[in-house]
Design a protein around this motif. Structure first.
Motif, PDB file in Angstrom:
ATOM      1  N   LEU A  46       0.842  -1.197   0.000  1.00  0.00           N
ATOM      2  CA  LEU A  46       0.000   0.000   0.000  1.00  0.00           C
ATOM      3  C   LEU A  46       0.875   1.244   0.000  1.00  0.00           C
ATOM      4  O   LEU A  46       1.950   1.242   0.599  1.00  0.00           O
ATOM      5  CB  LEU A  46      -0.885   0.039   1.256  1.00  0.00           C
TER       6      LEU A  46
ATOM      7  N   ALA B 163       5.489   0.145   7.198  1.00  0.00           N
ATOM      8  CA  ALA B 163       4.791  -0.650   8.207  1.00  0.00           C
ATOM      9  C   ALA B 163       4.504  -2.024   7.629  1.00  0.00           C
ATOM     10  O   ALA B 163       4.239  -2.165   6.429  1.00  0.00           O
ATOM     11  CB  ALA B 163       3.487   0.030   8.599  1.00  0.00           C
TER      12      ALA B 163
ATOM     13  N   ASN C   2       1.986  -5.240   8.323  1.00  0.00           N
ATOM     14  CA  ASN C   2       0.774  -5.637   9.052  1.00  0.00           C
ATOM     15  C   ASN C   2       0.384  -4.596  10.098  1.00  0.00           C
ATOM     16  O   ASN C   2       0.071  -4.918  11.242  1.00  0.00           O
ATOM     17  CB  ASN C   2       0.952  -7.027   9.674  1.00  0.00           C
ATOM     18  N   GLU C   3       0.439  -3.337   9.686  1.00  0.00           N
ATOM     19  CA  GLU C   3      -0.021  -2.192  10.486  1.00  0.00           C
ATOM     20  C   GLU C   3       0.835  -1.881  11.706  1.00  0.00           C
ATOM     21  O   GLU C   3       0.400  -1.193  12.617  1.00  0.00           O
ATOM     22  CB  GLU C   3      -1.501  -2.378  10.892  1.00  0.00           C
ATOM     23  N   GLU C   4       2.086  -2.391  11.708  1.00  0.00           N
ATOM     24  CA  GLU C   4       3.034  -2.047  12.776  1.00  0.00           C
ATOM     25  C   GLU C   4       4.283  -1.483  12.101  1.00  0.00           C
ATOM     26  O   GLU C   4       4.731  -2.018  11.093  1.00  0.00           O
ATOM     27  CB  GLU C   4       3.456  -3.297  13.567  1.00  0.00           C
ATOM     28  N   MET C   5       4.876  -0.433  12.694  1.00  0.00           N
ATOM     29  CA  MET C   5       6.088   0.130  12.118  1.00  0.00           C
ATOM     30  C   MET C   5       7.176  -0.937  12.046  1.00  0.00           C
ATOM     31  O   MET C   5       7.358  -1.709  12.984  1.00  0.00           O
ATOM     32  CB  MET C   5       6.592   1.319  12.954  1.00  0.00           C
TER      33      MET C   5
ATOM     34  N   GLU D 159       0.902  -7.471   4.690  1.00  0.00           N
ATOM     35  CA  GLU D 159       0.510  -6.177   4.136  1.00  0.00           C
ATOM     36  C   GLU D 159       1.623  -5.190   4.476  1.00  0.00           C
ATOM     37  O   GLU D 159       1.919  -4.963   5.650  1.00  0.00           O
ATOM     38  CB  GLU D 159      -0.813  -5.716   4.753  1.00  0.00           C
TER      39      GLU D 159
ATOM     40  N   ALA E 204       3.100  -1.309   4.025  1.00  0.00           N
ATOM     41  CA  ALA E 204       2.683   0.047   3.656  1.00  0.00           C
ATOM     42  C   ALA E 204       3.873   0.987   3.631  1.00  0.00           C
ATOM     43  O   ALA E 204       4.705   0.972   4.536  1.00  0.00           O
ATOM     44  CB  ALA E 204       1.639   0.555   4.642  1.00  0.00           C
TER      45      ALA E 204
ATOM     46  N   PHE F  64       4.908   5.017   3.421  1.00  0.00           N
ATOM     47  CA  PHE F  64       4.344   6.360   3.555  1.00  0.00           C
ATOM     48  C   PHE F  64       5.375   7.349   4.073  1.00  0.00           C
ATOM     49  O   PHE F  64       6.371   6.960   4.686  1.00  0.00           O
ATOM     50  CB  PHE F  64       3.097   6.349   4.447  1.00  0.00           C
TER      51      PHE F  64
ATOM     52  N   TYR G 173      -4.421   5.969   7.336  1.00  0.00           N
ATOM     53  CA  TYR G 173      -4.260   4.560   6.975  1.00  0.00           C
ATOM     54  C   TYR G 173      -5.271   3.787   7.823  1.00  0.00           C
ATOM     55  O   TYR G 173      -5.001   3.485   8.983  1.00  0.00           O
ATOM     56  CB  TYR G 173      -2.825   4.153   7.292  1.00  0.00           C
TER      57      TYR G 173
ATOM     58  N   MET H  90      -4.449   0.764  10.617  1.00  0.00           N
ATOM     59  CA  MET H  90      -3.241   1.070  11.383  1.00  0.00           C
ATOM     60  C   MET H  90      -3.464   2.268  12.302  1.00  0.00           C
ATOM     61  O   MET H  90      -2.911   2.320  13.397  1.00  0.00           O
ATOM     62  CB  MET H  90      -2.048   1.342  10.467  1.00  0.00           C
TER      63      MET H  90
ATOM     64  N   TRP I 274      -1.947  12.154   7.430  1.00  0.00           N
ATOM     65  CA  TRP I 274      -1.173  13.076   6.595  1.00  0.00           C
ATOM     66  C   TRP I 274      -2.060  14.233   6.166  1.00  0.00           C
ATOM     67  O   TRP I 274      -3.216  14.032   5.785  1.00  0.00           O
ATOM     68  CB  TRP I 274      -0.625  12.377   5.346  1.00  0.00           C
TER      69      TRP I 274
END
Lengths: 98, 148
Positions: A19, A71, A73-76, A88, A90, A92, B49, B52, B119
């Motif tokens: 993403l 990230a 799976n939605e963790e940094m 997953e 991401a 950004f 997001y 998240m 953002w």
């Protein structure tokens, strides 16, 4: 599961969902894609380098000196974070909420 | 996360309703300014997001609760397109005494600004641009790791 199945699993392709958000989504012109990773590139760093090799905006936006957050799976995540099939990932820019 | 505006008075009333242990309520509201980096801002669009964001906020709230003896916390963050003077974010912390409420409230907004995946995109007379992260926000968040 038998031995044959386990062997098949070990060599199976690693496919991750990637993403892109905010400025990256805009400059790369993409919000989501599925990517098959070669076994050797199955880490956050490997994926970033693979994407950076696409040229143009990819090379520019994902250059090592650009502050890109990643990230899993939605963790940094860290560059060393390993990627598994179905993850997953991401990409950004540094966040600017609040 | 919500598109709609919020009423801080109503949210605070709801948070402290019927709880006589609460002796202090600290709150922070962030609003859209009409100027940034020397340019006038007509509109601000907030992207996030999904998924998240909720996780990151829950983690930040859990950390605040681990550090200070607070009774309740509330974080509302708007998404979508906003105009100057519009409210963006509300943080409320209730506790027995003011020290913990003030500290936890400031910690929550400092960490939200540097860790929650939101953002901002500004619309200026010269066109649209994504807001760059500020070093001062990173420094504000870093203070909380230096003073235990």
């Amino acid at each position: 599961m038998g031995t044959t199945d386990e062997n098949a699993l070990a060599t199976a392709a690693i496919i991750v969902t990637v993403l892109y958000f905010a400025r990256l989504r805009q400059s790369l012109g993409l919000a989501i894609e599925r990517i098959e990773l070669p076994p050797g590139a199955a880490s956050v760093r490997g994926l970033r380098e693979m994407l950076r090799a696409r040229g143009g905006a990819w090379t520019e936006e994902l250059a090592p000196d650009r502050p890109v957050c990643i990230a899993v799976n939605e963790e940094m995540a860290e560059p060393e974070t390993a990627l598994r099939h179905g993850d997953e990932v991401a990409f950004f820019p540094p966040v600017t909420g609040g | 996360m919500q598109h709609e505006d919020f009423d801080a008075g109503r949210e605070i009333a709801r948070l402290r309703a019927g709880n006589p242990r609460i002796g202090a309520i600290a709150s922070f509201i962030g609003a859209v300014r009409d100027v940034n980096e020397g340019d006038s801002v007509d509109e601000l669009t907030l992207d996030h997001y999904p998924g998240m964001t909720e996780k990151a906020l829950a983690k930040i709230v859990a950390e605040a609760r681990g550090r200070w003896n607070v009774i309740d916390t509330l974080v509302i963050h708007r998404i979508g397109t906003l105009k100057p003077t519009d409210q963006i974010v509300l943080v409320v912390v209730t506790s027995a005494h003011r020290g913990e409420a003030f500290a936890a409230c400031e910690f929550l907004i400092d960490y939200l600004k540097t860790r929650a995946p939101f953002w901002k995109k500004e619309s200026t007379p010269e066109g649209e641009r994504w807001v760059e992260a500020r070093a001062s926000d990173a420094a504000a968040a870093a203070r909380w790791t230096q003073t235990p």
